[in-house]
Design a protein around this motif. Structure first.
Motif, PDB file in Angstrom:
ATOM      1  N   UNK A   1     -23.224 -39.647-112.427  1.00  0.00           N
ATOM      2  CA  UNK A   1     -23.645 -39.986-113.783  1.00  0.00           C
ATOM      3  C   UNK A   1     -24.844 -39.133-114.199  1.00  0.00           C
ATOM      4  N   UNK A   2     -24.932 -37.910-113.710  1.00  0.00           N
ATOM      5  CA  UNK A   2     -26.075 -37.052-114.034  1.00  0.00           C
ATOM      6  C   UNK A   2     -25.996 -36.567-115.479  1.00  0.00           C
ATOM      7  N   UNK A   3     -26.992 -36.953-116.256  1.00  0.00           N
ATOM      8  CA  UNK A   3     -27.150 -36.426-117.603  1.00  0.00           C
ATOM      9  C   UNK A   3     -28.613 -36.584-117.948  1.00  0.00           C
TER      10      UNK A   3
ATOM     11  N   UNK B 162     -27.239 -52.380-113.285  1.00  0.00           N
ATOM     12  CA  UNK B 162     -27.435 -51.363-114.317  1.00  0.00           C
ATOM     13  C   UNK B 162     -27.805 -50.071-113.623  1.00  0.00           C
ATOM     14  N   UNK B 163     -26.997 -49.048-113.854  1.00  0.00           N
ATOM     15  CA  UNK B 163     -27.366 -47.695-113.426  1.00  0.00           C
ATOM     16  C   UNK B 163     -28.061 -47.050-114.600  1.00  0.00           C
ATOM     17  N   UNK B 164     -29.264 -46.580-114.355  1.00  0.00           N
ATOM     18  CA  UNK B 164     -30.010 -45.872-115.390  1.00  0.00           C
ATOM     19  C   UNK B 164     -30.446 -44.543-114.784  1.00  0.00           C
ATOM     20  N   UNK B 165     -30.222 -43.466-115.503  1.00  0.00           N
ATOM     21  CA  UNK B 165     -30.512 -42.167-114.900  1.00  0.00           C
ATOM     22  C   UNK B 165     -31.088 -41.181-115.916  1.00  0.00           C
ATOM     23  N   UNK B 166     -31.772 -40.191-115.353  1.00  0.00           N
ATOM     24  CA  UNK B 166     -32.147 -38.994-116.094  1.00  0.00           C
ATOM     25  C   UNK B 166     -31.675 -37.807-115.261  1.00  0.00           C
ATOM     26  N   UNK B 167     -32.103 -36.605-115.573  1.00  0.00           N
ATOM     27  CA  UNK B 167     -31.617 -35.428-114.842  1.00  0.00           C
ATOM     28  C   UNK B 167     -32.028 -35.441-113.374  1.00  0.00           C
ATOM     29  N   UNK B 168     -33.153 -36.081-113.061  1.00  0.00           N
ATOM     30  CA  UNK B 168     -33.713 -36.023-111.718  1.00  0.00           C
ATOM     31  C   UNK B 168     -33.284 -37.163-110.807  1.00  0.00           C
ATOM     32  N   UNK B 169     -32.934 -38.312-111.374  1.00  0.00           N
ATOM     33  CA  UNK B 169     -32.841 -39.507-110.551  1.00  0.00           C
ATOM     34  C   UNK B 169     -31.905 -40.534-111.181  1.00  0.00           C
ATOM     35  N   UNK B 170     -31.183 -41.264-110.332  1.00  0.00           N
ATOM     36  CA  UNK B 170     -30.398 -42.422-110.766  1.00  0.00           C
ATOM     37  C   UNK B 170     -30.942 -43.647-110.043  1.00  0.00           C
TER      38      UNK B 170
END
Length: 150
Positions: free
Chosen positions: A1-3, A19-27
């Motif tokens: 889910x990398x975005x 809840x999976x919450x992510x940014x480019x660096x980390x999920x």
């Protein structure tokens, strides 16, 4: 889910969700207890940010809780995910005692669309009765769903 920013809310059995919450660096994957109506509050946050500059969402675990702080800056949202070792929302811990788990920036339209997509997927997968059966204390946030789906 990398975005650059992502949210995936999944309903489990027995009054639990993730809840999976992510940014480019980390999920980050949060465990969510039915002690708080987090999906409804998540939906409300997307509605509130259309007209207000700041809101937050509580995701209770047992023990502890995550709090997603959302602040609007123009058409962007600055977010910070905080972890509390106990339920600060129930005054069992000071609001000042947290660890920042994830932070970054996304756009307001992307945030609203991600929340909308999660609501639509959960409604389609679970239905209203299935949601209530799994989440027990709370009904599916139908009013918020209607406001966001269109």
């Amino acid at each position: 889910m990398k975005s650059s920013f992502g949210l995936k809310y999944t309903l489990l059995n027995g009054g639990w969700a993730t809840l999976e919450i992510c940014n480019l660096d980390k999920t980050v994957t949060l465990n969510i207890s039915f002690f708080h109506d987090s999906l409804k509050e998540l939906a409300q946050s997307a509605i509130v940010l259309r007209s207000n500059d700041e809101t937050s969402v509580i995701f209770m675990d047992e023990p502890g809780e995550h709090k997603l702080i959302l602040k609007k800056s123009g058409t962007n949202i600055i977010y910070e995910l905080r972890w509390y070792k106990d339920w600060a929302s129930w005054n069992l811990l000071s609001e000042d005692h947290f660890e920042t788990i994830l932070s970054g920036t996304t756009t307001l339209p992307k945030y609203i669309n991600l929340v909308r997509e999660n609501l639509i997927r959960i409604r389609n997968e679970e239905g209203l009765e299935g949601y209530k059966k799994k989440w027990s204390k709370h009904d599916f946030p139908l009013n918020e769903y209607e406001l966001l789906k269109g």
